[in-house]
Design a protein around this motif. Sequence first.
Motif, PDB file in Angstrom:
ATOM      1  N   ASN A   1     -11.905  -0.082   7.348  1.00 40.92           N
ATOM      2  CA  ASN A   1     -11.856  -0.757   9.142  1.00 40.92           C
ATOM      3  C   ASN A   1     -12.563   0.101   9.945  1.00 40.92           C
ATOM      4  OD1 ASN A   1     -10.450  -3.338   7.188  1.00 40.92           O
ATOM      5  ND2 ASN A   1     -12.832  -3.382   7.328  1.00 40.92           N
TER       6      ASN A   1
ATOM      7  N   ASP B   1       3.730  -1.854   7.716  1.00 40.57           N
ATOM      8  CA  ASP B   1       1.982  -1.642   7.541  1.00 40.57           C
ATOM      9  C   ASP B   1       2.291  -0.122   6.548  1.00 40.57           C
ATOM     10  OD1 ASP B   1       0.486  -2.719   8.627  1.00 40.57           O
ATOM     11  OD2 ASP B   1      -0.172  -1.095  10.239  1.00 40.57           O
TER      12      ASP B   1
ATOM     13  N   TYR C   1      -6.811   2.093   4.357  1.00 35.80           N
ATOM     14  CA  TYR C   1      -6.410   0.492   3.172  1.00 35.80           C
ATOM     15  C   TYR C   1      -7.851   0.035   2.927  1.00 35.80           C
ATOM     16  CZ  TYR C   1      -5.485  -3.624   1.180  1.00 35.80           C
ATOM     17  OH  TYR C   1      -5.522  -5.591   0.458  1.00 35.80           O
ATOM     18  N   ASN C   2      -9.117  -0.498   3.645  1.00 32.51           N
ATOM     19  CA  ASN C   2     -10.478  -1.386   3.321  1.00 32.51           C
ATOM     20  C   ASN C   2     -11.452  -0.686   4.353  1.00 32.51           C
ATOM     21  OD1 ASN C   2     -11.685  -3.367   2.705  1.00 32.51           O
ATOM     22  ND2 ASN C   2     -11.107  -4.751   4.747  1.00 32.51           N
TER      23      ASN C   2
ATOM     24  N   THR D   1       0.564  -1.587  -0.167  1.00 35.64           N
ATOM     25  CA  THR D   1       0.050   0.094   0.288  1.00 35.64           C
ATOM     26  C   THR D   1       1.140   0.963  -0.284  1.00 35.64           C
ATOM     27  OG1 THR D   1       0.126  -0.550   2.137  1.00 35.64           O
ATOM     28  CG2 THR D   1      -2.547  -1.018   1.605  1.00 35.64           C
TER      29      THR D   1
ATOM     30  N   LEU E   1      -5.912   0.282   8.381  1.00 36.95           N
ATOM     31  CA  LEU E   1      -6.700  -0.674   8.317  1.00 36.95           C
ATOM     32  C   LEU E   1      -8.164   0.508   7.284  1.00 36.95           C
ATOM     33  CD1 LEU E   1      -6.971  -3.281  10.821  1.00 36.95           C
ATOM     34  CD2 LEU E   1      -6.878  -3.522   8.450  1.00 36.95           C
ATOM     35  N   TYR E   2      -8.364   1.681   8.317  1.00 37.92           N
ATOM     36  CA  TYR E   2      -9.550   2.221   7.580  1.00 37.92           C
ATOM     37  C   TYR E   2      -8.972   3.287   6.338  1.00 37.92           C
ATOM     38  CZ  TYR E   2     -12.487   6.499   7.944  1.00 37.92           C
ATOM     39  OH  TYR E   2     -13.191   7.069   7.315  1.00 37.92           O
TER      40      TYR E   2
END
Length: 351
Positions: free
Chosen positions: A319, A97, A316-317, A65, A313-314
Amino acid sequence: MHAEGHKGGHGLVTRVPNGGVRAAIGAVLAVALTAALAGCSSTGGKRAEDARKAAAAQGRAAVDTPRWTFAMVTHSGDGDTFWDIVQNGAKQAAVKDNINFLYAHSDEAQQQAQLIDSYVAKGVDGLIVTLAKPDAMKTAVEKAVKAGIPVITVNSGADASKAFGALTHIGQDETVAGEAVGDELDERGRKKALCVLHEQGNVGHEQRCAGAKKTFGGDLQNLYVDGTNMPDVQASILAKLQSDPSIDAVVTLGAPFADAAVQARKSAGSKAEVETFDLNAKVADALAAGTLGFAVDQQPYLQGYEAVDLLWLYRYNANVLGGGKPVLTGPQIITKDDAAALKGYTERGTR
């Protein structure tokens, strides 16, 4: 993967009519199958794990990413080792990450807010902040959210986190942690305790002592000290123990202050048991030696690690964890029985 490769190889050998070719293909498949089995054996798994650790040590990301920049701004004073553990967790997650991680701190609320403003002006991709003094942080955090920067709060300020627009809060419920201390003091038969607050105005500290007072069957008094001046901390505890010999427990709210309390107890000739919030290598040693009674671990490594990971995560996805509630990392009561098992972790700075 094992079953699929073995099945395919067996089918090829039986269809080839020529014995020499069949033998050659069989040999190739045998080598391939052996290699595949080796790759999935316990030895191969260990090699893969070693490779992962080596990659992490060399700063290699486990994802492809974009290299987003996340910044953390805490209310830590200079030299507070608790925040070293938080940073260790954040940095470990940042490597994994592919995150550019920035860190700044100030125990002065106004300066902490200014640090947040500076990161917003730089256009960072995510912010991690503490809300030890939430009223002073409100404008800065809301400005970040308005600018489209996702914010996660950690450690202090769970009650204000959602109202300020943060995605979630990671930490322990300070009132619940305090209540656990009150229960443990009762279990140990204590009757009169001091709760030593080293940072006036920190809502988390007030909640800890209030929680302990709520469940403790004996008498608990607050003692405010200047946490930036350790000799003053020790002198203040000493004076209190000398003036009231009936005090049989001293509770400090941070690991670095536990040793000052132990020294004060010795100087006063007091038999009060010293307890503390938070854990580090010195606390683990003191627990093992019986110098401290118990410690309350809120797992600061998790607070740094999960904050970075949840921001990633937020981005990227999309979440979000917690469902509007804090993601709890404690409390966990640590005693002499646990000290040996945790010593190695404290020495490497992850507990």
